[in-house]
Design a protein around this motif. Structure first.
Motif, PDB file in Angstrom:
ATOM      1  N   UNK A 131       0.827  -1.202   0.000  1.00  0.00           N
ATOM      2  CA  UNK A 131       0.000   0.000   0.000  1.00  0.00           C
ATOM      3  C   UNK A 131       0.860   1.251   0.000  1.00  0.00           C
ATOM      4  N   UNK A 132       1.941   1.226   0.763  1.00  0.00           N
ATOM      5  CA  UNK A 132       2.840   2.384   0.820  1.00  0.00           C
ATOM      6  C   UNK A 132       3.496   2.630  -0.533  1.00  0.00           C
ATOM      7  N   UNK A 133       3.823   1.560  -1.234  1.00  0.00           N
ATOM      8  CA  UNK A 133       4.446   1.708  -2.546  1.00  0.00           C
ATOM      9  C   UNK A 133       3.497   2.338  -3.564  1.00  0.00           C
ATOM     10  N   UNK A 134       2.177   2.216  -3.299  1.00  0.00           N
ATOM     11  CA  UNK A 134       1.180   2.764  -4.230  1.00  0.00           C
ATOM     12  C   UNK A 134       0.868   4.234  -3.962  1.00  0.00           C
ATOM     13  N   UNK A 135       1.301   4.763  -2.824  1.00  0.00           N
ATOM     14  CA  UNK A 135       1.023   6.166  -2.534  1.00  0.00           C
ATOM     15  C   UNK A 135       0.665   6.382  -1.081  1.00  0.00           C
ATOM     16  N   UNK A 136      -0.276   7.304  -0.864  1.00  0.00           N
ATOM     17  CA  UNK A 136      -0.639   7.682   0.501  1.00  0.00           C
ATOM     18  C   UNK A 136      -1.541   6.665   1.176  1.00  0.00           C
ATOM     19  N   UNK A 137      -2.092   5.723   0.426  1.00  0.00           N
ATOM     20  CA  UNK A 137      -3.005   4.757   1.014  1.00  0.00           C
ATOM     21  C   UNK A 137      -4.442   5.200   0.885  1.00  0.00           C
ATOM     22  N   UNK A 138      -5.250   4.879   1.878  1.00  0.00           N
ATOM     23  CA  UNK A 138      -6.675   5.180   1.809  1.00  0.00           C
ATOM     24  C   UNK A 138      -7.042   6.523   2.430  1.00  0.00           C
ATOM     25  N   UNK A 139      -6.089   7.207   3.035  1.00  0.00           N
ATOM     26  CA  UNK A 139      -6.343   8.517   3.633  1.00  0.00           C
ATOM     27  C   UNK A 139      -5.461   9.559   2.957  1.00  0.00           C
ATOM     28  N   UNK A 140      -5.649  10.807   3.371  1.00  0.00           N
ATOM     29  CA  UNK A 140      -4.847  11.868   2.784  1.00  0.00           C
ATOM     30  C   UNK A 140      -3.485  12.012   3.406  1.00  0.00           C
ATOM     31  N   UNK A 141      -3.197  11.257   4.475  1.00  0.00           N
ATOM     32  CA  UNK A 141      -1.897  11.343   5.152  1.00  0.00           C
ATOM     33  C   UNK A 141      -0.956  10.282   4.604  1.00  0.00           C
ATOM     34  N   UNK A 142       0.139  10.705   4.057  1.00  0.00           N
ATOM     35  CA  UNK A 142       1.125   9.772   3.518  1.00  0.00           C
ATOM     36  C   UNK A 142       2.178   9.362   4.517  1.00  0.00           C
ATOM     37  N   UNK A 143       1.932   9.656   5.808  1.00  0.00           N
ATOM     38  CA  UNK A 143       2.928   9.344   6.840  1.00  0.00           C
ATOM     39  C   UNK A 143       2.364   8.450   7.947  1.00  0.00           C
ATOM     40  N   UNK A 144       1.039   8.319   8.042  1.00  0.00           N
ATOM     41  CA  UNK A 144       0.431   7.610   9.155  1.00  0.00           C
ATOM     42  C   UNK A 144       0.383   6.109   8.992  1.00  0.00           C
ATOM     43  N   UNK A 145      -0.130   5.456  10.037  1.00  0.00           N
ATOM     44  CA  UNK A 145      -0.234   4.000  10.065  1.00  0.00           C
ATOM     45  C   UNK A 145      -1.222   3.532   9.001  1.00  0.00           C
ATOM     46  N   UNK A 146      -0.820   2.512   8.258  1.00  0.00           N
ATOM     47  CA  UNK A 146      -1.662   1.977   7.196  1.00  0.00           C
ATOM     48  C   UNK A 146      -2.597   0.875   7.694  1.00  0.00           C
ATOM     49  N   UNK A 147      -2.286   0.277   8.828  1.00  0.00           N
ATOM     50  CA  UNK A 147      -3.186  -0.667   9.459  1.00  0.00           C
ATOM     51  C   UNK A 147      -3.318  -2.016   8.797  1.00  0.00           C
ATOM     52  N   UNK A 148      -2.360  -2.386   7.940  1.00  0.00           N
ATOM     53  CA  UNK A 148      -2.451  -3.694   7.267  1.00  0.00           C
ATOM     54  C   UNK A 148      -1.817  -4.816   8.086  1.00  0.00           C
ATOM     55  N   UNK A 149      -1.010  -4.479   9.071  1.00  0.00           N
ATOM     56  CA  UNK A 149      -0.492  -5.498   9.984  1.00  0.00           C
ATOM     57  C   UNK A 149       0.835  -6.114   9.631  1.00  0.00           C
ATOM     58  N   UNK A 150       1.688  -5.431   8.855  1.00  0.00           N
ATOM     59  CA  UNK A 150       3.029  -5.977   8.611  1.00  0.00           C
ATOM     60  C   UNK A 150       3.796  -6.125   9.918  1.00  0.00           C
ATOM     61  N   UNK A 151       3.584  -5.187  10.841  1.00  0.00           N
ATOM     62  CA  UNK A 151       4.260  -5.247  12.140  1.00  0.00           C
ATOM     63  C   UNK A 151       3.742  -6.430  12.963  1.00  0.00           C
ATOM     64  N   UNK A 152       2.453  -6.710  12.835  1.00  0.00           N
ATOM     65  CA  UNK A 152       1.868  -7.843  13.563  1.00  0.00           C
ATOM     66  C   UNK A 152       2.480  -9.155  13.087  1.00  0.00           C
ATOM     67  N   UNK A 153       2.643  -9.289  11.778  1.00  0.00           N
ATOM     68  CA  UNK A 153       3.245 -10.502  11.214  1.00  0.00           C
ATOM     69  C   UNK A 153       4.701 -10.647  11.624  1.00  0.00           C
TER      70      UNK A 153
END
Length: 306
Positions: A131-153
């Motif tokens: 998601x980060x490679x595609x841009x800002x994600x689903x919100x207008x903030x390109x710096x915040x948590x994306x919530x997909x759980x890479x850290x959880x894995x």
């Protein structure tokens, strides 16, 4: 019969020659391994998480033995085992290890769904990296948590999860071993290892948005706007502003919480502090009670002498 004896003798000679060659090679190219490496490896927890900066526990054990031979173990630490395991290693190697303050992972993002609404729908590979490679994600903030759980894995200790209500990663202080796996897994670098602090109390800026104030506020109402009010309040020079975002140095912070009160967007968080005592309401001064009038003593008129 003679042919059989000759064949056996030739094979025996070849085997003997091969054995001599292999023995010579084993002596010449032998790799010596200090037996202490195996002993230290047995003491380490065996998580192989890489939080120590080495590929695994075996790499750390090798570095510890070499450090002991050099006379110093500074900078070598097993974050999973902590001081208890490092104390055993120190006893095994006959060294002293300085006590280090425990750390914990901190997610520096407060962009909940309430303050950072979605403006797009992502339908690709559901990972933070993708998601980060595609841009800002689903919100207008390109710096915040994306919530997909890479850290959880990445976490092997079940110490981090995604809050379904806020969409932000949360760390369990009791389970976190400060191995740093989640820090490496986050493509936006919003997870940081910070000192746990006394009684698990710590203060940090829960934002890494480097946009200027108006742009950051448009994307997230809880973003740091780099106004500098926290810097003016801090008497210990623990807060700096770089790239439009504040940062609190946990080595200088004295946990006074004045910066928390000064932040206009509530981007500075104070964890595990007792609730502030309510300020007493000043009562208006009561009007002085009216003083009773002094009694008037009647004056008797002198009788005229006739």
């Amino acid at each position: 019969m003679n042919f059989i004896l000759i064949a056996v003798a030739v094979l025996g000679a070849i085997g003997l020659l091969a054995a001599i060659v292999l023995y010579a090679c084993s002596k010449k190219f032998a790799v010596y391994e200090d037996p202490r490496i195996g002993e230290v490896t047995a003491v380490l927890p065996g998580a192989n998480c890489g939080g120590c900066g080495f590929a695994g526990c075996g790499g750390l054990a090798d570095a510890l033995v070499k450090g002991a031979d050099a006379g110093s173990l500074d900078g070598l630490m097993c974050p999973v085992g902590g001081q208890a395991v490092m104390g055993q290693v120190a006893d095994l190697l006959g060294m002293a290890i300085a006590n280090g303050e425990p750390k914990v992972a901190v997610v520096r993002c407060n962009g909940t769904c309430a303050v950072r609404p979605k403006i797009a729908e992502y339908s690709g590979l559901r990972t933070c990296a993708a998601m980060h490679a595609c841009g800002a994600g689903e919100t207008g903030c390109g710096f915040g948590c994306l919530g997909c759980g890479d850290c959880v894995e990445a976490c092997q200790f079940d110490a981090i999860r995604i809050n379904p209500e806020t969409g932000i990663a949360e760390v369990d202080d009791e389970k976190c071993t400060s191995c740093g796996a989640c820090v490496k897994a986050c493509p936006r670098g919003i997870i940081e290892l910070r000192k746990k602090g006394p009684k698990n109390r710590r203060i940090y800026v829960s934002c890494v948005n480097k946009d200027k104030g108006p742009v950051a506020m448009k994307a997230c109402k809880a973003a740091c706007i780099g106004c500098g009010k926290c810097v003016k309040e801090c008497k210990f020079e623990a807060i700096t502003i770089e790239n439009n975002v504040s940062y609190i140095d946990f080595n200088k912070c004295r946990l006074c919480r004045k910066c928390v009160e000064a932040c206009p967007t509530k981007a500075i968080h104070a964890l595990n502090f007792p609730a502030p005592k309510p300020k007493p309401v000043e009562q208006p001064a009561a009007a002085p009670a009216p003083q009773p009038a002094a009694p008037v003593t009647p004056v008797k008129e002198k009788e005229d002498n006739v």
